[in-house]
Design a protein around this motif. Structure first.
Motif, PDB file in Angstrom:
ATOM      1  N   ILE A  16       0.815  -1.219   0.000  1.00 56.14           N
ATOM      2  CA  ILE A  16       0.000   0.000   0.000  1.00 56.14           C
ATOM      3  C   ILE A  16       0.846   1.266   0.000  1.00 56.14           C
ATOM      4  N   TRP A  17       2.128   1.117   0.301  1.00 55.09           N
ATOM      5  CA  TRP A  17       3.020   2.279   0.287  1.00 55.09           C
ATOM      6  C   TRP A  17       3.854   2.241  -0.987  1.00 55.09           C
ATOM      7  N   PRO A  18       4.457   3.374  -1.379  1.00 53.61           N
ATOM      8  CA  PRO A  18       5.252   3.365  -2.625  1.00 53.61           C
ATOM      9  C   PRO A  18       6.504   2.495  -2.545  1.00 53.61           C
ATOM     10  N   PRO A  44       7.600  -4.731  16.558  1.00 50.89           N
ATOM     11  CA  PRO A  44       6.799  -5.953  16.453  1.00 50.89           C
ATOM     12  C   PRO A  44       6.424  -6.324  15.030  1.00 50.89           C
ATOM     13  N   ASN A  45       6.741  -5.450  14.080  1.00 47.53           N
ATOM     14  CA  ASN A  45       6.309  -5.772  12.734  1.00 47.53           C
ATOM     15  C   ASN A  45       7.467  -6.119  11.812  1.00 47.53           C
ATOM     16  N   GLY A  46       8.607  -6.304  12.383  1.00 49.48           N
ATOM     17  CA  GLY A  46       9.684  -6.855  11.575  1.00 49.48           C
ATOM     18  C   GLY A  46      10.817  -5.911  11.278  1.00 49.48           C
ATOM     19  N   ALA A  61     -11.590 -17.702   9.436  1.00 47.44           N
ATOM     20  CA  ALA A  61     -10.804 -17.186  10.551  1.00 47.44           C
ATOM     21  C   ALA A  61      -9.365 -17.628  10.324  1.00 47.44           C
ATOM     22  N   TYR A  62      -8.440 -17.011  11.075  1.00 49.48           N
ATOM     23  CA  TYR A  62      -7.034 -17.298  10.808  1.00 49.48           C
ATOM     24  C   TYR A  62      -6.589 -18.692  11.211  1.00 49.48           C
ATOM     25  N   ASP A  63      -7.407 -19.362  12.039  1.00 52.55           N
ATOM     26  CA  ASP A  63      -7.006 -20.712  12.430  1.00 52.55           C
ATOM     27  C   ASP A  63      -7.772 -21.786  11.650  1.00 52.55           C
ATOM     28  N   ILE A  72     -13.278   6.875   6.228  1.00 52.78           N
ATOM     29  CA  ILE A  72     -13.218   5.582   6.927  1.00 52.78           C
ATOM     30  C   ILE A  72     -11.995   4.775   6.508  1.00 52.78           C
ATOM     31  N   ARG A  73     -11.370   4.143   7.495  1.00 51.81           N
ATOM     32  CA  ARG A  73     -10.229   3.258   7.234  1.00 51.81           C
ATOM     33  C   ARG A  73     -10.542   1.860   7.744  1.00 51.81           C
ATOM     34  N   THR A  74     -10.172   0.868   6.967  1.00 52.49           N
ATOM     35  CA  THR A  74     -10.197  -0.497   7.490  1.00 52.49           C
ATOM     36  C   THR A  74      -9.219  -1.383   6.728  1.00 52.49           C
ATOM     37  N   LEU A  75      -9.093  -2.643   7.186  1.00 51.38           N
ATOM     38  CA  LEU A  75      -8.276  -3.640   6.488  1.00 51.38           C
ATOM     39  C   LEU A  75      -9.208  -4.529   5.681  1.00 51.38           C
ATOM     40  N   SER A  76      -8.690  -5.183   4.637  1.00 49.86           N
ATOM     41  CA  SER A  76      -9.521  -6.062   3.805  1.00 49.86           C
ATOM     42  C   SER A  76     -10.201  -7.140   4.650  1.00 49.86           C
ATOM     43  N   PHE A  77      -9.526  -7.554   5.715  1.00 47.71           N
ATOM     44  CA  PHE A  77     -10.078  -8.582   6.587  1.00 47.71           C
ATOM     45  C   PHE A  77     -11.474  -8.198   7.107  1.00 47.71           C
ATOM     46  N   THR A  85      -7.152   0.996  -0.557  1.00 49.93           N
ATOM     47  CA  THR A  85      -6.035   1.061  -1.499  1.00 49.93           C
ATOM     48  C   THR A  85      -5.917  -0.227  -2.296  1.00 49.93           C
ATOM     49  N   SER A  86      -6.022  -1.369  -1.608  1.00 48.02           N
ATOM     50  CA  SER A  86      -5.818  -2.626  -2.338  1.00 48.02           C
ATOM     51  C   SER A  86      -7.018  -3.023  -3.174  1.00 48.02           C
ATOM     52  N   GLU A  87      -8.222  -2.571  -2.796  1.00 49.28           N
ATOM     53  CA  GLU A  87      -9.394  -3.079  -3.521  1.00 49.28           C
ATOM     54  C   GLU A  87     -10.314  -1.940  -3.940  1.00 49.28           C
ATOM     55  N   GLU A 108      -0.873   6.740   0.632  1.00 52.22           N
ATOM     56  CA  GLU A 108      -0.611   7.839   1.562  1.00 52.22           C
ATOM     57  C   GLU A 108      -1.715   8.890   1.477  1.00 52.22           C
ATOM     58  N   GLY A 109      -2.233   9.301   2.649  1.00 46.41           N
ATOM     59  CA  GLY A 109      -3.464  10.069   2.578  1.00 46.41           C
ATOM     60  C   GLY A 109      -3.412  11.570   2.803  1.00 46.41           C
ATOM     61  N   GLU A 110      -2.361  12.084   3.451  1.00 48.74           N
ATOM     62  CA  GLU A 110      -2.422  13.473   3.928  1.00 48.74           C
ATOM     63  C   GLU A 110      -2.770  14.466   2.825  1.00 48.74           C
ATOM     64  N   MET A 111      -1.968  14.456   1.747  1.00 49.46           N
ATOM     65  CA  MET A 111      -2.133  15.492   0.714  1.00 49.46           C
ATOM     66  C   MET A 111      -3.460  15.300  -0.029  1.00 49.46           C
TER      67      MET A 111
HETATM   68  C1  B12 Z   1      -0.105  -2.253  12.764  1.00 51.06           C
HETATM   69  C2  B12 Z   1      -0.569  -3.245  11.712  1.00 51.06           C
HETATM   70  C3  B12 Z   1      -1.410  -4.254  12.122  1.00 51.06           C
HETATM   71  C4  B12 Z   1      -1.944  -4.355  13.544  1.00 51.06           C
HETATM   72  C5  B12 Z   1      -3.128  -3.417  13.737  1.00 51.06           C
HETATM   73  C6  B12 Z   1      -4.088  -3.401  12.570  1.00 51.06           C
HETATM   74  C7  B12 Z   1      -5.111  -2.305  12.667  1.00 51.06           C
HETATM   75  N1  B12 Z   1      -6.068  -2.516  13.485  1.00 51.06           N
HETATM   76  O1  B12 Z   1      -5.013  -1.320  12.023  1.00 51.06           O
HETATM   77  C8  B12 Z   1      -2.333  -5.845  13.653  1.00 51.06           C
HETATM   78  C9  B12 Z   1      -1.210  -6.625  14.255  1.00 51.06           C
HETATM   79  C10 B12 Z   1      -3.581  -6.161  14.455  1.00 51.06           C
HETATM   80  C11 B12 Z   1      -2.450  -6.197  12.187  1.00 51.06           C
HETATM   81  C12 B12 Z   1      -3.095  -7.329  11.797  1.00 51.06           C
HETATM   82  C13 B12 Z   1      -3.240  -7.669  10.496  1.00 51.06           C
HETATM   83  N2  B12 Z   1      -2.775  -7.024   9.436  1.00 51.06           N
HETATM   84 CO1  B12 Z   1      -1.752  -5.436   9.545  1.00 51.06          CO
HETATM   85  N3  B12 Z   1      -0.534  -3.977   9.472  1.00 51.06           N
HETATM   86  C14 B12 Z   1      -0.141  -3.152  10.369  1.00 51.06           C
HETATM   87  C15 B12 Z   1       0.898  -2.219   9.756  1.00 51.06           C
HETATM   88  C16 B12 Z   1       2.263  -2.804  10.059  1.00 51.06           C
HETATM   89  C17 B12 Z   1       0.928  -0.798  10.214  1.00 51.06           C
HETATM   90  C18 B12 Z   1      -0.378  -0.024  10.049  1.00 51.06           C
HETATM   91  C19 B12 Z   1      -0.099   1.410  10.334  1.00 51.06           C
HETATM   92  O2  B12 Z   1      -0.350   1.863  11.427  1.00 51.06           O
HETATM   93  N4  B12 Z   1       0.506   2.126   9.389  1.00 51.06           N
HETATM   94  C20 B12 Z   1       0.918   3.495   9.565  1.00 51.06           C
HETATM   95  C21 B12 Z   1      -0.207   4.481   9.246  1.00 51.06           C
HETATM   96  C22 B12 Z   1       0.346   5.895   9.257  1.00 51.06           C
HETATM   97  O3  B12 Z   1      -0.665   4.178   7.970  1.00 51.06           O
HETATM   98  P1  B12 Z   1      -2.203   3.910   7.551  1.00 51.06           P
HETATM   99  O4  B12 Z   1      -3.025   3.594   8.706  1.00 51.06           O
HETATM  100  O5  B12 Z   1      -2.192   2.975   6.444  1.00 51.06           O
HETATM  101  O6  B12 Z   1      -2.660   5.345   7.074  1.00 51.06           O
HETATM  102  C23 B12 Z   1      -2.172   6.066   5.959  1.00 51.06           C
HETATM  103  C24 B12 Z   1      -2.823   5.713   4.608  1.00 51.06           C
HETATM  104  O7  B12 Z   1      -3.216   4.377   4.514  1.00 51.06           O
HETATM  105  C25 B12 Z   1      -3.981   6.651   4.494  1.00 51.06           C
HETATM  106  N5  B12 Z   1      -5.237   6.373   5.179  1.00 51.06           N
HETATM  107  C26 B12 Z   1      -5.481   5.566   6.210  1.00 51.06           C
HETATM  108  N6  B12 Z   1      -6.750   5.640   6.602  1.00 51.06           N
HETATM  109  C27 B12 Z   1      -7.361   6.516   5.825  1.00 51.06           C
HETATM  110  C28 B12 Z   1      -8.671   6.972   5.834  1.00 51.06           C
HETATM  111  C29 B12 Z   1      -9.048   7.936   4.898  1.00 51.06           C
HETATM  112  C30 B12 Z   1     -10.425   8.443   4.909  1.00 51.06           C
HETATM  113  C31 B12 Z   1      -8.090   8.407   3.964  1.00 51.06           C
HETATM  114  C32 B12 Z   1      -8.497   9.423   3.015  1.00 51.06           C
HETATM  115  C33 B12 Z   1      -6.783   7.941   3.959  1.00 51.06           C
HETATM  116  C34 B12 Z   1      -6.419   7.012   4.898  1.00 51.06           C
HETATM  117  O8  B12 Z   1      -3.441   7.822   5.065  1.00 51.06           O
HETATM  118  C35 B12 Z   1      -2.625   7.500   6.192  1.00 51.06           C
HETATM  119  C36 B12 Z   1      -1.463   8.473   6.243  1.00 51.06           C
HETATM  120  O9  B12 Z   1      -0.752   8.490   5.039  1.00 51.06           O
HETATM  121  C37 B12 Z   1       0.553  -2.312   8.228  1.00 51.06           C
HETATM  122  C38 B12 Z   1       1.738  -2.124   7.290  1.00 51.06           C
HETATM  123  C39 B12 Z   1       2.137  -0.678   7.185  1.00 51.06           C
HETATM  124  N7  B12 Z   1       3.420  -0.452   7.236  1.00 51.06           N
HETATM  125  O10 B12 Z   1       1.314   0.241   7.074  1.00 51.06           O
HETATM  126  C40 B12 Z   1      -0.022  -3.722   8.149  1.00 51.06           C
HETATM  127  C41 B12 Z   1      -1.190  -3.936   7.201  1.00 51.06           C
HETATM  128  C42 B12 Z   1      -2.183  -2.815   7.394  1.00 51.06           C
HETATM  129  N8  B12 Z   1      -1.800  -5.232   7.719  1.00 51.06           N
HETATM  130  C43 B12 Z   1      -2.166  -5.986   6.798  1.00 51.06           C
HETATM  131  C44 B12 Z   1      -2.705  -7.284   7.011  1.00 51.06           C
HETATM  132  C45 B12 Z   1      -2.928  -8.151   5.790  1.00 51.06           C
HETATM  133  C46 B12 Z   1      -2.992  -7.708   8.298  1.00 51.06           C
HETATM  134  C47 B12 Z   1      -3.590  -9.058   8.661  1.00 51.06           C
HETATM  135  C48 B12 Z   1      -4.787  -9.420   7.841  1.00 51.06           C
HETATM  136  C49 B12 Z   1      -2.406 -10.004   8.646  1.00 51.06           C
HETATM  137  C50 B12 Z   1      -2.531 -11.416   8.157  1.00 51.06           C
HETATM  138  N9  B12 Z   1      -2.139 -12.311   9.004  1.00 51.06           N
HETATM  139  O11 B12 Z   1      -2.902 -11.673   7.038  1.00 51.06           O
HETATM  140  C51 B12 Z   1      -4.001  -8.890  10.143  1.00 51.06           C
HETATM  141  C52 B12 Z   1      -5.519  -8.589  10.339  1.00 51.06           C
HETATM  142  C53 B12 Z   1      -6.122  -9.401  11.393  1.00 51.06           C
HETATM  143  C54 B12 Z   1      -6.894  -8.642  12.396  1.00 51.06           C
HETATM  144  N10 B12 Z   1      -7.483  -9.356  13.305  1.00 51.06           N
HETATM  145  O12 B12 Z   1      -6.969  -7.410  12.400  1.00 51.06           O
HETATM  146  C55 B12 Z   1      -2.015  -5.377   5.440  1.00 51.06           C
HETATM  147  C56 B12 Z   1      -3.382  -4.810   5.032  1.00 51.06           C
HETATM  148  C57 B12 Z   1      -3.762  -5.081   3.637  1.00 51.06           C
HETATM  149  C58 B12 Z   1      -5.228  -4.887   3.425  1.00 51.06           C
HETATM  150  N11 B12 Z   1      -5.595  -4.651   2.208  1.00 51.06           N
HETATM  151  O13 B12 Z   1      -6.031  -4.971   4.324  1.00 51.06           O
HETATM  152  C59 B12 Z   1      -0.915  -4.310   5.695  1.00 51.06           C
HETATM  153  C60 B12 Z   1      -0.964  -3.099   4.785  1.00 51.06           C
HETATM  154  C61 B12 Z   1       0.434  -5.054   5.546  1.00 51.06           C
HETATM  155  C62 B12 Z   1       0.776  -5.365   4.102  1.00 51.06           C
HETATM  156  N12 B12 Z   1       1.671  -4.602   3.525  1.00 51.06           N
HETATM  157  O14 B12 Z   1       0.269  -6.268   3.506  1.00 51.06           O
HETATM  158  N13 B12 Z   1      -1.855  -5.277  11.376  1.00 51.06           N
END
Ligand code: B12
Ligand code: SF4
Length: 572
Positions: free
Chosen positions: A66-68, A127-129, A257-259, A443-448, A477-479, A496-499
């Motif tokens: 999801i990042w560049p 914790p994320n590597g 579920a994951y298990d 709104i933000r969420t994960l595909s899960f 972003t992914s879907e 990336e969302g800020e701008m």
């Molecule tokens: C912390 C984290 C977790 C945590 C918390 C998740 C949560 N509740 O958010 C935990 C450990 C629980 C987790 C779990 C999982 N995660 Co995770 N996780 C992360 C991680 C490392 C950091 C997220 C983060 O805080 N990023 C930093 C912030 C600043 O970024 P951001 O939230 O994405 O926000 C930016 C943009 O996305 C955007 N944006 C965000 N929200 C919004 C909303 C609006 C309205 C707009 C306009 C823009 C916008 O702007 C923000 C600033 O630029 C990311 C990888 C990464 N480096 O981002 C993976 C990531 C989010 N996880 C991912 C995955 C796949 C999972 C799992 C499904 C793992 C698995 N085993 O398959 C599980 C989900 C299970 C569950 N029960 O939740 C994927 C998500 C892909 C997707 N399409 O959903 C990522 C991207 C990793 C990857 N590269 O594949 N994860």
């Protein structure tokens, strides 16, 4: 494809290359004391989560990317400034969400040196590597001297053939040497470890290689064997289909579920079952291992933190440490220590107030645009129990709103709300919406959580709220093209969302609070929207036409709320 659906994707937005230009996130926008009740990915409470870098040049096939591609870093000084701010408030634990914090060796080493030079007695969590094959002994010594107490290493697979196939290309021998070094020299550092099970074409021998790799390390605290989940729009989906996995099996596996074992695995059920049993009985539950790791864990973490971690790690439910010891067949006397870290350690009293003082607020103008940002990446506490159920601070939304407030000041009245934390039921969400009365919802969420996401937006519309809904973050972003088939979503922001978000808000403001037309949208980089005219929005008993809202009667509203809630709780 429906006659009502045609995605328009604008130019890709250029990434922010100097992350230091972003403001330090204003954490007074969320109630930090509420987060202190839960652990996040790091396994501790009372911590501050940070993002040190963005972007990644690697090509792991299972990753959502999801990042560049380019790796961008916050300077060591910028990171230190944020840590120092919270350290002075009494916070000692700092968690990095980064995947590859150590890729920029020079900057990350400079950051550790700054902590050491300024004598900050912090605990650092990764914790994320970290990319384990890029480390060396000097780097490891320095990061541990600076306060690192938790590292997660992602091996993914011990098979060189599969490393190549999945595009990770890890130098396995270098990786092994480094993890061993940490195990032997720093047994008190908490080690997490990631292996993925079930890659397309993976043989039983290759799967055993990964298990043997784990077994060769004495000791890992939390080794994870993830069942491979194949997500749509990833390179893994292509790879799986090229190797005979059917689209149907991939789709079916998405909701498991994951298990639960998906049909996409290249192994039979007996092998998978035996594999799991071997992992548990020949490693995880080994008495020697537990006797070695538990005293360190108990010294570093409170009982409540440890139990939340074990409950997110194993499918069972442990109320207290005695439950875990009973399962492991260990008596208290056998442990060198009898107690965990006291429960009030690391608690910072009055944290919210301290944060508020560091981020003085500007009162919003009376006609300020009300922007509500929802994080839907946690089911309600009454919902389905899932693994990895930890509570992460919503730093993505904090980044968005902090930036927006910096550029728009009092013209914005912003609010962040996270499921389970700020609302823990549909009624709770409705109340929040009724009170805040947003002009725009992001709104933000994960595909899960995608099914849940669509249910929630549908409900928001059915409650009579027809303000623009902007989806962003990982799922969007992914879907983006699937999400846009939902008529309730107006636009998707990618990556990336800020701008991008701030530009969208600008256009909404210029248009007197209304959502801009397609010609304007087409000029905003980094978004996608449905360019066909939508049919009327079909909310239960509620239709929007030319912006005219028809109000539901109170009784009808309550009835719908009840029906939807019962319906939805089955889903989650
Ligand atoms: C912390 C984290 C977790 C945590 C918390 C998740 C949560 N509740 O958010 C935990 C450990 C629980 C987790 C779990 C999982 N995660 Co995770 N996780 C992360 C991680 C490392 C950091 C997220 C983060 O805080 N990023 C930093 C912030 C600043 O970024 P951001 O939230 O994405 O926000 C930016 C943009 O996305 C955007 N944006 C965000 N929200 C919004 C909303 C609006 C309205 C707009 C306009 C823009 C916008 O702007 C923000 C600033 O630029 C990311 C990888 C990464 N480096 O981002 C993976 C990531 C989010 N996880 C991912 C995955 C796949 C999972 C799992 C499904 C793992 C698995 N085993 O398959 C599980 C989900 C299970 C569950 N029960 O939740 C994927 C998500 C892909 C997707 N399409 O959903 C990522 C991207 C990793 C990857 N590269 O594949 N994860
Ligand atoms: S999984 Fe991590 S290292 Fe691999 S491509 Fe994704 S972000 Fe990069």
């Amino acid at each position: 494809m429906s006659e009502y659906f045609e995605v328009y994707k604008t130019h890709q937005r250029q990434p922010i290359t100097r992350l230091d230009i972003l403001p330090l996130i204003d954490r007074s926008l969320v109630d930090y004391e509420k987060y202190a009740r839960f652990i996040g990915q790091s396994l501790v409470k009372n911590c501050i989560t940070l993002q040190g870098t963005r972007g990644c040049p690697y090509k792991c096939a299972f990753c959502h990317k999801i990042w560049p591609k380019k790796h961008m870093v916050r300077s060591a000084e910028n990171l230190f400034e944020e840590i120092n701010l919270y350290y002075n408030m009494g916070i000692k634990r700092f968690v990095f969400v980064d995947d590859i914090f150590n890729l920029n060796v020079e900057n990350s080493m400079k950051f550790y040196r700054l902590l050491i030079k300024n004598r900050l007695e912090v605990q650092l969590f990764f914790p994320n590597g970290l990319r384990g094959d890029l480390l060396n002994r000097d780097y490891i010594d320095l990061m541990i001297e600076a306060g690192t107490i938790d590292i997660s290493f992602a091996l993914d697979t011990a098979s060189p053939r599969l490393q190549k196939l999945i595009g990770k290309q890890l130098n396995i021998e270098k990786f092994r040497e480094n993890v061993r070094y940490v195990c032997e020299k720093y047994p008190s550092v908490i080690l997490e470890f990631q292996v993925i099970y079930g890659f397309p074409t993976e043989t039983e021998e290759e799967a055993i290689m990964s298990l043997d790799f784990i077994k060769s390390l004495k000791w890992l605290d939390f080794p994870y064997i993830h069942l491979l989940k194949i997500f749509p729009h990833t390179d893994m989906e292509k790879l799986a289909m090229e190797n005979g996995v059917s689209k149907e099996d991939i789709e079916k596996s998405a909701n498991l579920a994951y298990d639960q074992l998906p049909d996409t695995l290249p192994f039979n059920k007996e092998f998978s079952y035996e594999y799991k049993v071997k992992f548990l009985y020949e490693y995880f539950l080994l008495k020697d291992r537990l006797l070695a790791v538990l005293p360190h864990q108990m010294r570093l973490f409170t009982e409540s933190e440890l139990m939340q971690k074990y409950n997110s790690y194993l499918p069972g439910k442990f109320e207290c440490l005695s439950d875990l010891l009973k399962v492991a067949g260990i008596t208290r006397d056998e442990l060198n220590t009898s107690r965990c870290l006291p429960g009030d350690s690391y608690v910072v009293h009055g944290l919210n107030e301290k944060i508020r003082n560091a981020f003085p607020q500007q009162e919003p103008q009376e006609d300020a645009l009300k922007v509500l940002l929802l994080d839907l990446s946690l089911f309600f506490s009454t919902g389905r129990k899932v693994l990895y159920d930890v509570v992460e601070q919503p730093i993505g939304l904090l980044y968005l709103l902090s930036y927006l407030k910096q550029v728009k000041g009092s013209k914005i009245n912003g609010k962040i709300a996270k499921s389970r934390i700020d609302f823990d039921s549909y009624e709770g969400l409705k109340q929040l919406l009724d009170q805040f009365k947003p002009d725009v919802i992001g709104i933000r969420t994960l595909s899960f959580f995608k099914h849940w996401f669509h249910q929630v937006v549908k409900m928001i519309r059915q409650w009579g709220i027809h303000v623009p809904i902007i989806a962003g973050g990982p799922y969007a972003t992914s879907e983006y093209s699937s999400i846009l088939q939902d008529v309730n979503v107006d636009v998707v922001v990618m990556g990336e969302g800020e701008m991008t978000f701030s530009e969208l808000i600008d256009k909404i403001m210029e248009n007197n609070g209304k959502f801009p037309g397609k010609t304007v949208l087409k000029k905003i980089d980094g978004i996608a929207f449905n360019q066909k005219e939508k049919p009327e929005r079909m909310g239960t008993g509620q239709i929007i036409k030319d912006g005219t809202k028809k109000k539901l009667s109170k009784e009808k509203e309550t009835e719908i709320l009840y029906l939807l809630t019962t319906d939805l709780e089955d889903e989650c």
